[in-house]
Design a protein around this motif. Structure first.
Motif, PDB file in Angstrom:
ATOM      1  N   ARG A   1      -2.865  36.164 -19.762  1.00 48.05           N
ATOM      2  CA  ARG A   1      -2.206  35.983 -18.648  1.00 48.05           C
ATOM      3  C   ARG A   1      -3.476  35.624 -17.531  1.00 48.05           C
ATOM      4  O   ARG A   1      -4.430  36.050 -17.319  1.00 48.05           O
TER       5      ARG A   1
ATOM      6  N   ARG B   1       1.115  32.313 -18.263  1.00 47.81           N
ATOM      7  CA  ARG B   1       1.659  32.987 -17.004  1.00 47.81           C
ATOM      8  C   ARG B   1       0.552  32.940 -15.912  1.00 47.81           C
ATOM      9  O   ARG B   1      -0.327  33.191 -16.200  1.00 47.81           O
TER      10      ARG B   1
ATOM     11  N   GLN C   1       7.609  30.361 -14.020  1.00 47.32           N
ATOM     12  CA  GLN C   1       7.123  31.323 -15.063  1.00 47.32           C
ATOM     13  C   GLN C   1       7.673  30.898 -16.651  1.00 47.32           C
ATOM     14  O   GLN C   1       7.178  30.753 -17.579  1.00 47.32           O
TER      15      GLN C   1
END
Length: 448
Positions: free
Chosen positions: A27, A48, A354
């Motif tokens: 992430r 992400r 996303q």
């Protein structure tokens, strides 16, 4: 430019037939260290991006307060609906000078890049330091029945040519949005669109035919890709034909001309499929800007008045489903064709962003591939744009520019047409209030 001479050229066309037109797992977080360095890129760590508003630490107190004020106004359907009347009476009450100064300090300053070329270039430079690129948007358009004079189109032509040069001066990899009705009468555009629905229309209108009227393009020489905006459904067939014609001339080696597809239309999947197939048969590169759409109320009103079926999806959920479906399809095309296919994900919806990042990771499409780009409006969804730019993705801000008298009516129309999308500002308002609260607590801890 071609469009001012397109009308007479149409009658000269002969019959030619053509259909209508890798990232590691993890992430990405925005660290305070990166923010303190003016938005320098964070090393890539996954599919992400944190959209928790930490990037708002880059904004001044005034920018946060101004955004909160304007987002509160824009979130009120009553205020948006009556915006023109409110502005009219505000000018009468305040006087023209104070009225313009007030607008420049508030709405104009939030949503407009500037009045002069130097101001626009300065705005673009600030965005570029945060990893965000420039997409110049000229606030010019016409609708059926407005009947603008020829001189209006001539002036628009000069403005569009100057805007190409302006975009080129705004830094590397600029783009420019173009509304066909700023250069071609909407009545003519609607007439051509109606003709394209006739059984034998393809024998008289084709990209090969219209190409005879388009023997040059200033934007190509300046290296500024053109994103042709979709408009109302009764104009779009003509607009798509023009877009495909330009692709035939300029999309031989890369997507230089991009067309826009509105996912709130029930037949958007068919339209995109037809244009993809046509581009494939012609051996062209294909550029797509994917949007949800902005003319919902006007489309439904016209459908009711004219007695034809409502062209708009039944619900926001249906529109969202359509958007994600076509988004996945175009990402698959990018995976298969590489940079011969380009995609601009034009959305201010966090979930859609996303979703795109996750699909890019799954398909091993690198964030710096040059094939997938994100785009948001200037003054909105900054927590998305700045986060993407800081994380190394290709992201653009649409920058309208011009004088107060020219741009404010344009912004009012956009707000009224996008009133459902403006509800998303509540999320930004929450993030801005959270940042303001953080600053207040930090200040009190230092002084008490």
């Amino acid at each position: 430019m071609f469009l001012p001479i397109l009308g007479p050229a149409l009658s000269r066309c002969g019959p030619l037939r053509c259909p209508r037109v890798s990232c590691p797992s993890g992430r990405v977080n925005l660290s305070r260290q990166a923010l303190n360095h003016g938005g320098s890129q964070v090393p890539a760590q996954g599919g992400r991006v944190s959209l928790d508003g930490e990037v708002y630490r880059l904004k001044t107190n005034w920018e946060i307060l101004r955004a909160l004020l304007l987002y509160g106004i824009c979130s009120s359907p009553r205020m948006v609906k009556n915006a023109s009347k409110i502005l009219h009476w505000s000018q009468k009450f305040l006087g023209r000078r104070i009225f313009k100064r007030t607008l420049k300090a508030t709405a104009y300053g939030q949503f407009v890049a500037g009045e002069t070329q130097a101001q626009v270039v300065e705005s673009a430079a600030r965005l570029r330091r945060l990893g965000v690129q420039t997409m110049v948007a000229v606030p010019l358009e016409e609708d059926v029945g407005e009947g603008q004079r020829e001189s209006w189109f001539d002036n628009n032509l000069q403005s569009e040519l100057a805007s190409v040069d302006l975009a080129k001066n705004c830094g590397p990899r600029p783009m420019m949005q173009l509304k066909v009705t700023s250069l071609m009468g909407a009545d003519l555009c609607a007439s051509v669109s109606r003709t394209l629905t006739l059984p034998l229309a393809s024998g008289f209108f084709s990209p090969h035919c219209l190409l005879q009227a388009m023997d040059g393009q200033h934007a190509r020489g300046r290296g500024v890709p053109l994103l042709i905006d979709a408009e109302m459904t009764y104009l779009n067939p003509c607009i798509s034909l023009i877009a495909m014609t330009l692709m035939l001339s300029f999309n031989q080696s890369q997507p230089f001309i991009w067309n826009t597809y509105q996912c709130y239309l029930k037949d958007v999947e068919r339209l995109l499929s037809e244009d993809l197939a046509c581009a494939s048969r012609l051996g062209l590169c294909f550029g797509v800007k994917l949007v949800r759409g902005a003319y919902m109320d006007r489309e439904r009103e016209r459908a009711e008045q004219c007695g034809y079926p409502d062209p708009i999806q039944k619900s926001w959920e249906d529109t969202n489903h359509s958007y994600l479906k076509l988004l996945d399809r175009m990402l698959g095309e990018v995976r298969k064709e590489g940079t011969r296919v380009g995609l601009v994900v034009a959305t201010q919806n966090e979930a859609s962003v996303q979703h795109t990042l996750e699909r890019m990771e799954e398909l091993e499409i690198a964030r710096d591939s040059g094939a997938v780009h994100f785009a948001q409006l200037l003054g909105m969804a900054d927590h998305i744009s700045l986060a993407l730019g800081t994380a190394g993705y290709s992201v653009y801000k649409s920058l309208p520019f011009g004088g107060v008298d020219e741009v404010i009516p344009y912004l009012v129309r956009r707000a009224q047409e996008n009133h459902t999308a403006l509800r998303g500002l509540r999320r930004e308002g929450q993030l801005l209030r959270g940042e303001l609260r953080r600053r207040f607590l930090l200040w009190t801890s230092r002084h008490f």
